[in-house]
Scaffold this motif. Structure first.
Motif, PDB file in Angstrom:
ATOM      1  N   ALA A 257      -1.010   3.880   3.046  1.00  0.00           N
ATOM      2  CA  ALA A 257      -0.870   2.720   3.632  1.00  0.00           C
ATOM      3  C   ALA A 257      -2.292   3.361   4.945  1.00  0.00           C
ATOM      4  O   ALA A 257      -1.647   4.555   5.701  1.00  0.00           O
ATOM      5  CB  ALA A 257       0.225   2.240   4.109  1.00  0.00           C
ATOM      6  N   PRO A 258      -2.718   2.043   5.514  1.00  0.00           N
ATOM      7  CA  PRO A 258      -3.787   2.827   7.293  1.00  0.00           C
ATOM      8  C   PRO A 258      -2.782   3.355   8.164  1.00  0.00           C
ATOM      9  O   PRO A 258      -3.775   3.523   9.368  1.00  0.00           O
ATOM     10  CB  PRO A 258      -3.878   1.714   7.194  1.00  0.00           C
ATOM     11  CG  PRO A 258      -3.943   0.501   6.476  1.00  0.00           C
ATOM     12  CD  PRO A 258      -2.397   0.944   5.574  1.00  0.00           C
TER      13      PRO A 258
ATOM     14  N   ASP B 142     -10.162   2.850   5.012  1.00  0.00           N
ATOM     15  CA  ASP B 142      -9.676   3.897   4.710  1.00  0.00           C
ATOM     16  C   ASP B 142     -10.534   5.277   3.256  1.00  0.00           C
ATOM     17  O   ASP B 142     -10.963   5.753   2.779  1.00  0.00           O
ATOM     18  CB  ASP B 142      -8.459   4.263   4.544  1.00  0.00           C
ATOM     19  CG  ASP B 142      -7.500   4.299   5.534  1.00  0.00           C
ATOM     20  OD1 ASP B 142      -8.657   4.523   7.172  1.00  0.00           O
ATOM     21  OD2 ASP B 142      -6.824   4.096   6.031  1.00  0.00           O
TER      22      ASP B 142
ATOM     23  N   ASN C  42       0.509  -1.190   0.355  1.00  0.00           N
ATOM     24  CA  ASN C  42      -0.048   0.050   0.014  1.00  0.00           C
ATOM     25  C   ASN C  42       0.638   1.178   0.140  1.00  0.00           C
ATOM     26  O   ASN C  42      -0.013   2.175  -0.465  1.00  0.00           O
ATOM     27  CB  ASN C  42      -1.141  -0.111   0.842  1.00  0.00           C
ATOM     28  CG  ASN C  42      -1.939  -1.088   1.448  1.00  0.00           C
ATOM     29  OD1 ASN C  42      -1.914  -2.414   1.247  1.00  0.00           O
ATOM     30  ND2 ASN C  42      -3.205  -0.594   0.707  1.00  0.00           N
TER      31      ASN C  42
ATOM     32  N   THR D 263      -9.734   1.648  -4.857  1.00  0.00           N
ATOM     33  CA  THR D 263      -9.017   2.247  -3.571  1.00  0.00           C
ATOM     34  C   THR D 263      -7.812   2.535  -3.719  1.00  0.00           C
ATOM     35  O   THR D 263      -6.762   2.942  -2.590  1.00  0.00           O
ATOM     36  CB  THR D 263      -8.630   0.917  -2.422  1.00  0.00           C
ATOM     37  OG1 THR D 263      -8.392  -0.089  -3.748  1.00  0.00           O
ATOM     38  CG2 THR D 263     -10.194   0.707  -2.226  1.00  0.00           C
TER      39      THR D 263
ATOM     40  N   SER E 256      -6.387   2.138   2.835  1.00  0.00           N
ATOM     41  CA  SER E 256      -6.820  -0.142   2.719  1.00  0.00           C
ATOM     42  C   SER E 256      -8.577   0.541   2.847  1.00  0.00           C
ATOM     43  O   SER E 256      -9.014   1.722   2.593  1.00  0.00           O
ATOM     44  CB  SER E 256      -7.199   0.172   3.859  1.00  0.00           C
ATOM     45  OG  SER E 256      -7.690   0.474   4.880  1.00  0.00           O
ATOM     46  N   THR E 257      -9.571  -0.817   2.966  1.00  0.00           N
ATOM     47  CA  THR E 257     -10.933  -0.668   1.976  1.00  0.00           C
ATOM     48  C   THR E 257     -11.666   0.437   3.026  1.00  0.00           C
ATOM     49  O   THR E 257     -12.490   1.076   2.901  1.00  0.00           O
ATOM     50  CB  THR E 257     -11.463  -1.507   2.391  1.00  0.00           C
ATOM     51  OG1 THR E 257     -10.566  -2.970   0.683  1.00  0.00           O
ATOM     52  CG2 THR E 257     -12.942  -1.863   2.197  1.00  0.00           C
TER      53      THR E 257
ATOM     54  N   SER F  35      -2.164   2.703  -1.643  1.00  0.00           N
ATOM     55  CA  SER F  35      -3.330   2.067  -2.471  1.00  0.00           C
ATOM     56  C   SER F  35      -3.955   2.513  -1.108  1.00  0.00           C
ATOM     57  O   SER F  35      -2.743   2.279   0.348  1.00  0.00           O
ATOM     58  CB  SER F  35      -3.801   0.534  -1.975  1.00  0.00           C
ATOM     59  OG  SER F  35      -4.223   0.094  -2.366  1.00  0.00           O
TER      60      SER F  35
END
Length: 294
Positions: free
Chosen positions: A84-85, A123, A80, A165, A120-121, A118
């Protein structure tokens, strides 16, 4: 058309500068390539990584092959990165590109790039979180442009991708990112637009159109990845397959838009189970089709 070759077709097959240069120059007749990080991992320890990367670059130069840029491949795309988250994962994403810039500098290559990242779903579906992470990612990337300049690079590339995403995916997303980055970047940041991504109909609908991309963010498009696709998935087929992207369509687009400085990098990804002989024969056949359309 100015044709170049992304080396993704060769991963796990023709390793090392001598083997790769022979395939690129003698078998396929290319003198411009894009080096994929799938051949040399930026995360390898530098003492082992850099001599391997420099060997590719030196042999290619001696063979009359220009490495126009280095680029993230399948392995890099897995993560990601800057979107990323968690802060820890985003920091690792920044370090990933930093190391790739260092490796590119060691090779004497002037440009590097990869997809931006990318979400996360969770976010991606939270507008406030998405915007917060995006702004942090832009700040991190701007810091990387300063690092790139210090290492002698002259350009960085971002590749738009066909997932909601990820960012950027759409042409309008790409324009926003280019505007935000280039307002303060230490080196120019440009788009590496993949035809198969841009023509991904399930996500973009009527905007799955390269003319729309040119109208929206064409001033920032520095180069292209080309592949054959059915417009339904990110196929990365060669032009020996039937699909919506033909060599004639590529040629007509190039001429109509009066392109001169960009490169069409042929980026083909084969199943690992394909034999080397079949891959090379398919590459030769596809390259012949492309050159007939020039």
């Amino acid at each position: 058309m100015k044709l170049g070759l992304n080396l993704s077709f060769a991963i796990k097959r023709w390793l090392g500068g001598e083997a790769m240069a022979r395939i690129v120059k003698e078998e396929l007749g290319f003198d411009t390539v894009q080096f994929t990080w799938d051949l040399v991992d930026p995360w390898w320890p530098t003492d082992q990584r850099d001599p391997i990367a420099r060997e590719y670059a030196e042999v290619f130069r001696n063979a009359g092959i220009t490495i126009e840029s280095t680029f993230g491949g399948l392995a890099s795309y897995t993560y990601n990165h800057l979107l990323a988250p968690t802060p820890e994962l985003r920091a690792l994403g920044k370090e990933h590109l930093k190391r790739a810039i260092d490796m590119t500098s060691q090779m004497g290559v002037k440009a590097a790039g990869m997809p931006f990242g990318s979400f996360s779903t969770a976010d991606a579906n939270n507008p406030a979180r998405r915007e917060k992470i995006y702004k942090e990612a832009v700040a991190a990337y701007l810091d990387l442009t300063r690092h790139a300049k210090a290492r002698g690079l002259e350009r960085l590339y971002v590749e738009p991708v066909p997932l909601a995403t990820e960012f950027p995916s759409s042409a309008t997303d790409a324009l926003r990112l280019m505007t935000d980055l280039n307002a303060e970047s230490a080196v120019p940041v440009r788009l590496m637009v993949d035809w198969g991504h841009a023509l991904f109909t399930p996500l973009f609908g009527d905007e799955a159109d390269m003319d729309y991309w040119m109208e929206t963010c064409g001033d920032y498009i520095g180069a292209f990845h080309i592949q054959q696709s059915d417009g339904l998935l990110d196929r990365h087929w060669n032009f020996t397959h039937d699909g919506v992207i033909t060599p004639e369509r590529l040629s007509e687009f190039w001429k109509r838009n009066k392109l001169t400085d960009q490169t069409y990098f042929l980026e083909i990804i084969y199943p690992f189970e394909e034999t080397d002989e079949d891959v090379l024969a398919d590459m030769k056949a596809s390259v012949a089709l492309l050159r007939q359309a020039v």
